[in-house]
Motif scaffolding. Structure first.
Motif, PDB file in Angstrom:
ATOM      1  N   GLY A  50       0.793  -1.218   0.000  1.00  0.00           N
ATOM      2  CA  GLY A  50       0.000   0.000   0.000  1.00  0.00           C
ATOM      3  C   GLY A  50       0.825   1.267   0.000  1.00  0.00           C
ATOM      4  O   GLY A  50       0.474   2.250  -0.664  1.00  0.00           O
ATOM      5  N   THR A  51       1.936   1.267   0.737  1.00  0.00           N
ATOM      6  CA  THR A  51       2.787   2.458   0.766  1.00  0.00           C
ATOM      7  C   THR A  51       3.435   2.693  -0.590  1.00  0.00           C
ATOM      8  O   THR A  51       3.515   3.833  -1.071  1.00  0.00           O
ATOM      9  CB  THR A  51       3.868   2.317   1.844  1.00  0.00           C
ATOM     10  OG1 THR A  51       3.243   2.100   3.116  1.00  0.00           O
ATOM     11  CG2 THR A  51       4.726   3.564   1.925  1.00  0.00           C
ATOM     12  N   SER A  52       3.894   1.616  -1.235  1.00  0.00           N
ATOM     13  CA  SER A  52       4.513   1.755  -2.551  1.00  0.00           C
ATOM     14  C   SER A  52       3.516   2.282  -3.579  1.00  0.00           C
ATOM     15  O   SER A  52       3.825   3.182  -4.363  1.00  0.00           O
ATOM     16  CB  SER A  52       5.068   0.402  -3.015  1.00  0.00           C
ATOM     17  OG  SER A  52       6.087  -0.060  -2.150  1.00  0.00           O
ATOM     18  N   VAL A  53       2.306   1.721  -3.564  1.00  0.00           N
ATOM     19  CA  VAL A  53       1.274   2.172  -4.499  1.00  0.00           C
ATOM     20  C   VAL A  53       0.889   3.617  -4.207  1.00  0.00           C
ATOM     21  O   VAL A  53       0.645   4.414  -5.122  1.00  0.00           O
ATOM     22  CB  VAL A  53       0.039   1.248  -4.421  1.00  0.00           C
ATOM     23  CG1 VAL A  53      -1.096   1.777  -5.277  1.00  0.00           C
ATOM     24  CG2 VAL A  53       0.414  -0.166  -4.871  1.00  0.00           C
ATOM     25  N   GLY A  54       0.846   3.972  -2.924  1.00  0.00           N
ATOM     26  CA  GLY A  54       0.441   5.317  -2.555  1.00  0.00           C
ATOM     27  C   GLY A  54       1.469   6.376  -2.870  1.00  0.00           C
ATOM     28  O   GLY A  54       1.123   7.491  -3.264  1.00  0.00           O
ATOM     29  N   ASP A 181     -11.729  11.609  -2.046  1.00  0.00           N
ATOM     30  CA  ASP A 181     -10.824  12.745  -2.222  1.00  0.00           C
ATOM     31  C   ASP A 181      -9.361  12.294  -2.285  1.00  0.00           C
ATOM     32  O   ASP A 181      -8.573  12.847  -3.067  1.00  0.00           O
ATOM     33  CB  ASP A 181     -11.011  13.746  -1.076  1.00  0.00           C
ATOM     34  CG  ASP A 181     -12.384  14.414  -1.108  1.00  0.00           C
ATOM     35  OD1 ASP A 181     -13.064  14.311  -2.149  1.00  0.00           O
ATOM     36  OD2 ASP A 181     -12.768  15.010  -0.083  1.00  0.00           O
ATOM     37  N   GLU A 182      -8.994  11.305  -1.457  1.00  0.00           N
ATOM     38  CA  GLU A 182      -7.616  10.814  -1.467  1.00  0.00           C
ATOM     39  C   GLU A 182      -7.247  10.205  -2.819  1.00  0.00           C
ATOM     40  O   GLU A 182      -6.150  10.415  -3.338  1.00  0.00           O
ATOM     41  CB  GLU A 182      -7.421   9.784  -0.344  1.00  0.00           C
ATOM     42  CG  GLU A 182      -7.363  10.360   1.048  1.00  0.00           C
ATOM     43  CD  GLU A 182      -6.085  11.158   1.281  1.00  0.00           C
ATOM     44  OE1 GLU A 182      -4.987  10.636   0.998  1.00  0.00           O
ATOM     45  OE2 GLU A 182      -6.197  12.318   1.713  1.00  0.00           O
ATOM     46  N   HIS A 183      -8.166   9.451  -3.403  1.00  0.00           N
ATOM     47  CA  HIS A 183      -7.872   8.809  -4.686  1.00  0.00           C
ATOM     48  C   HIS A 183      -7.924   9.808  -5.842  1.00  0.00           C
ATOM     49  O   HIS A 183      -7.145   9.695  -6.803  1.00  0.00           O
ATOM     50  CB  HIS A 183      -8.835   7.645  -4.919  1.00  0.00           C
ATOM     51  CG  HIS A 183      -8.503   6.432  -4.091  1.00  0.00           C
ATOM     52  ND1 HIS A 183      -8.911   6.299  -2.785  1.00  0.00           N
ATOM     53  CD2 HIS A 183      -7.765   5.327  -4.382  1.00  0.00           C
ATOM     54  CE1 HIS A 183      -8.459   5.147  -2.310  1.00  0.00           C
ATOM     55  NE2 HIS A 183      -7.765   4.537  -3.252  1.00  0.00           N
ATOM     56  N   ILE A 184      -8.807  10.781  -5.759  1.00  0.00           N
ATOM     57  CA  ILE A 184      -8.835  11.818  -6.789  1.00  0.00           C
ATOM     58  C   ILE A 184      -7.550  12.638  -6.754  1.00  0.00           C
ATOM     59  O   ILE A 184      -6.962  12.967  -7.801  1.00  0.00           O
ATOM     60  CB  ILE A 184     -10.065  12.723  -6.600  1.00  0.00           C
ATOM     61  CG1 ILE A 184     -11.331  11.964  -7.013  1.00  0.00           C
ATOM     62  CG2 ILE A 184      -9.934  14.008  -7.393  1.00  0.00           C
ATOM     63  CD1 ILE A 184     -12.612  12.726  -6.795  1.00  0.00           C
ATOM     64  N   LYS A 185      -7.084  12.932  -5.564  1.00  0.00           N
ATOM     65  CA  LYS A 185      -5.820  13.669  -5.415  1.00  0.00           C
ATOM     66  C   LYS A 185      -4.665  12.865  -6.016  1.00  0.00           C
ATOM     67  O   LYS A 185      -3.804  13.412  -6.729  1.00  0.00           O
ATOM     68  CB  LYS A 185      -5.561  13.954  -3.931  1.00  0.00           C
ATOM     69  CG  LYS A 185      -4.273  14.715  -3.651  1.00  0.00           C
ATOM     70  CD  LYS A 185      -4.108  14.948  -2.153  1.00  0.00           C
ATOM     71  CE  LYS A 185      -2.793  15.651  -1.843  1.00  0.00           C
ATOM     72  NZ  LYS A 185      -2.612  15.837  -0.371  1.00  0.00           N
TER      73      LYS A 185
END
Length: 614
Positions: A50-54, A181-185
Motif C-alpha cells: 500500500g505504501t509503494s502504491v500510494g 478525495d484521497e484517490h482523486i488527489k
C-alpha cells in the motif's frame, strides 16, 4: 537453481499521447509497451504494498515494470493505498465506514450531498456492477416496483444514494468522501493524459457512489454480513489497481485492470470449506487465478489483491494479509519463475539497521528462518503466504521500490543440499545470478565458521508469572492456565513451565481492563505477577543447531553488558534462541548480540541505515 530475475535495459520512452476532443471516445495511447511475446519467457509476479502504491506509482511504472516486460511476462498485484497516517489508509477508512454504518445517524442534511453517476465501460471494463449500483440523476424519482430500477427492502437505492433535505446524513458519508478525495488527489498527481485521467476520475466517483449505496442499503436492514464486509474492504484494492492501471498506460505500458471478485471457483463441495480452508481449496484457487491472468495475452495484468468472497469470509479465514496470499497463489497458478514483493527497504537485514548501524543485508535466507523472523518482530512475509510459493519451489525476492536495481533478499526453497552458507551480501553482489551467488557463499562457508542469520527484537511484551497455590496437588494446574488463556484469546509467544510454576510472554494486545480480568481469573489458580514494558530478543539461524556454545555466548554477552534476562526459551525451535529482557535495554542488547554472535566483518562491509522489515 534459477538465476536472478533481472530487469531489461530501459526501453525508449513512448511518445506522450496528445489530448483530443472530450466528446470523442476514449483513445488508446500509441506505441504501448507490452509483455514479451517470447514463448520461452517465464511469468514474474510483482506485488506492491500500500505504501509503494500510494507514494511511488509513477516510479513503479517508469523504473520497474517498464524495465522487466521486455524479457519477462509480468503480472502486478496491488494492495490498497496507504494514507499519510495509518488511520487514513484506505483499508482502515473502509473498515471505519463499515463500522459507522450501523451507528445512529447524528447529522441532518439540508441539501443533496453529491451526484451519483451511471457505471461506465472503458479502460476499466464494466466497473462495479451489481445489486447496489446507483442510478443516473435522470432516473431518480422514476423508480417503481417492477421497473428496472433497483428496489431493496421496499426502498429505491436511488433515493438512498443521496439524502434528501431534512433527511439524516450517516456518519459514514464523510468517511467515503475522504476515500474519494484521497484517490482523486492521487489520480491528479500521477496521470498526465487528460482522457485517461478523466476516465479514472469518473471511475473513482462511480466506485465511491457504489460504496455509499451499499452502506445505505446495509443501514436499512441494520446488518453487515461477513461477505458484505469483504466486499467493502475489497474496494480498496480495486481503487488502487485502477489508479495503477491508469498510471501504467499514461507511462506507455499496455496494462489491463483485472478484478478477481468472481474468480473463486464455485466448488460442488463448498460446504466442506465452511470451517478452515484447506490446501485443496488454495490449489484450485491458484489454478483459477492462473487461468484468468493468461486471458490477458500480452497486456500487463494489474490484479486486485482482493480475490472475492470465499467460504467463511476472506477477512475471517485469511485476514488482512490476503493481498500477499493472492500474489503467492497467482505465482503458483502461473508457474512463475519468481515472486517479487516490493517494499520500501532493500530486503532483510541481520538486525534492525535503524538500531544497529553495522547491520548487513542478507542475500539468501531459508523459509524457516524468514518465518521465525516474522514471528519475532520482523515483518518479512507471512509464513502461510510464503508456504504457498515455496512448496512449489518458487523463490520469493524482497526488493526496494526506491532501489530497483538492488539484489534484495531471496527466500529460497529449502532442501537438505542447499542453503549451507551464511547469508550476507556485499556491495558488489547486487547483479550476480542467484546460482553463482549461492556457489560463492558455499565456497566462503568452508573458509570460516558458521554464523547465525539475524537477531531481532519484539517489543511491547507482557510477562505473566503464575505460581500454584496448591503445592502438593499440581494436577490440572497447567490445563487450567491454558484454558483461561484460550478464553481470553491470548496468543503466547514464549512459555516456561515447571510442575507448579508457569511464565508466559505475549504481546501487549489486551486492554487494561481486559488484562485485569485475565489476572483475576489466573489468581484462582495461584499467585500472579505482571511485568510490562518487556521485549523478546531472538537469535535466529538454521545453522545454530550445529553451533556448540552459541547459547552460552549469547547469554554471557548480555550478562557482560548488564542486561538482565527475565525469561529464557530454547528448544522449541532448533533455529531460534529467545529471551525476555527489559524493553529499555533492547537497543543495547541488539548491538551487543550482533557484534558478538554475528561476527561483523570490517572488510567490504558498508553501513546500511534505513527502514527495517518489522
Amino acid at each position: 537453481m534459477s538465476d536472478e530475475i533481472s530487469p531489461a535495459p530501459s526501453p525508449s520512452p513512448s511518445p506522450s499521447p496528445s489530448s483530443s476532443n472530450s466528446s470523442s471516445p476514449p483513445r488508446t495511447p500509441p506505441n504501448l509497451h507490452q509483455n514479451t511475446i517470447d514463448p520461452s519467457a517465464k511469468w514474474l509476479v510483482q506485488k506492491f504494498g500500500g505504501t509503494s502504491v500510494g507514494k511511488f506509482a509513477v516510479k513503479i511504472a517508469e523504473d520497474i515494470v517498464s524495465n522487466y516486460i521486455d524479457q519477462h511476462k509480468v503480472a502486478i498485484v496491488c494492495s490498497a493505498r496507504s494514507g499519510s497516517t495509518k488511520a487514513l489508509g484506505t483499508t482502515n477508512l473502509l473498515l471505519r465506514a463499515s463500522g459507522q454504518t450501523l451507528q445512529p445517524r447524528r447529522r441532518k442534511s439540508s441539501a443533496p450531498s453529491g451526484t451519483a453517476t451511471p457505471i461506465s465501460r472503458g479502460l476499466f471494463g464494466a466497473g462495479l456492477e451489481g445489486a447496489f449500483s446507483p442510478l443516473s440523476p435522470q432516473a431518480r424519482g422514476r423508480a417503481t416496483p417492477g421497473s428496472s430500477s433497483q428496489i431493496f427492502n421496499g426502498f429505491s437505492l436511488t433515493s438512498l444514494t443521496i439524502p434528501q433535505a431534512g433527511q439524516a446524513l450517516p456518519e459514514f458519508n464523510a468517511t467515503v468522501d475522504i476515500i474519494r478525495d484521497e484517490h482523486i488527489k492521487a489520480a491528479n498527481a500521477s496521470v498526465r493524459d487528460p482522457e485517461i485521467l478523466e476516465e479514472l476520475l469518473q471511475e473513482i466517483e462511480n466506485d465511491c457512489d457504489w460504496l455509499r449505496s451499499f452502506l445505505f442499503a446495509a443501514q436499512v436492514i441494520d446488518e453487515i454480513s461477513s461477505r458484505s464486509q469483504d466486499s467493502i474492504v475489497g474496494l480498496g484494492e480495486r481503487l488502487a489497481c485502477k489508479v495503477m492501471t491508469a498510471v501504467l498506460r499514461d507511462q506507455g505500458v499496455d496494462a489491463e485492470y483485472v478484478s478477481l471478485e468472481d474468480v473463486v471457483p464455485e466448488f460442488e463441495d463448498s460446504d466442506t470449506y465452511e470451517g478452515v480452508l484447506d490446501q485443496d481449496f488454495y490449489d484450485r484457487l491458484a489454478a483459477a487465478l492462473g487461468e484468468r491472468i493468461q486471458q490477458c495475452g500480452s497486456r500487463v495484468p494489474v490484479v486486485t489483491g482482493f480475490f472475492g468472497p470465499v467460504p467463511g469470509s476472506l477477512l475471517s479465514q485469511v485476514g488482512r494479509g490476503y493481498t500477499d496470499l493472492c500474489s503467492a497463489l497467482l505465482a503458483v497458478g502461473l508457474e512463475a519463475a519468481e515472486l517479487q514483493i516490493w517494499k520500501e527497504v532493500d530486503g532483510i537485514f541481520t538486525a534492525d539497521p535503524r538500531k544497529v548501524p553495522t547491520a548487513r543485508l542478507i542475500s539468501i535466507i531459508t523459509p524457516d528462518e524468514a518465518a521465525e523472523l516474522t514471528y519475532y518482530g520482523s515483518e518479512v512475509v507471512h509464513p502461510f503466504t510464503m508456504e504457498q510459493a515455496i512448496r512449489r519451489k518458487i523463490p520469493i525476492r524482497i526488493k526496494n521500490v526506491e532501489n530497483p536495481t538492488g539484489g534484495g533478499t531471496v527466500i529460497y526453497p529449502d532442501t537438505d543440499a542447499e542453503m549451507q552458507s551464511e547469508k550476507e551480501i556485499h556491495d558488489d553482489d547486487d547483479d550476480i545470478p542467484l546460482a553463482t551467488l549461492h556457489s560463492a557463499h558455499l565456497a566462503e562457508d568452508e573458509r570460516r565458521p558458521r554464523l547465525p542469520t539475524a537477531v531481532t527484537i519484539k517489543e511491547h511484551v507482557v510477562i505473566l508469572n503464575v505460581n500454584s497455590n496448591r503445592k502438593s496437588v499440581s494436577h490440572g494446574f497447567l490445563a487450567g492456565i491454558f484454558g483461561i488463556l484460550d478464553q481470553y484469546g491470548v496468543v503466547v509467544d514464549l512459555i516456561s513451565t515447571s510442575e507448579v510454576h508457569v511464565s508466559m510472554a505475549f504481546g501487549d494486545q489486551l486492554s487494561g481492563k481486559l488484562l485485569e480480568r485475565l489476572v483475576k481469573e489466573l489468581k484462582k489458580s495461584g499467585t500472579v505477577s505482571v511485568h510490562r514494558e518487556m521485549a523478546i530478543l531472538s537469535l535466529v539461524g538454521k545453522e545454530m543447531r550445529n553451533m556448540v556454545g552459541i547459547a552460552g555466548k549469547m547469554f554471557t554477552t548480555l550478562a557482560q553488558g548488564n542486561v538482565n534476562i527475565e525469561m529464557i526459551s530454547q528448544g522449541a525451535s532448533e533455529i531460534n534462541i529467545s529471551c525476555v529482557i527489559d524493553a529499555k535495554d533492547s537497543v543495547k542488547a541488539l548491538n551487543l548480540i550482533h557484534q558478538s554472535c554475528l561476527q561483523i566483518m570490517p572488510d567490504g562491509v558498508r553501513n546500511r541505515i534505513g527502514p527495517w522489515l518489522f
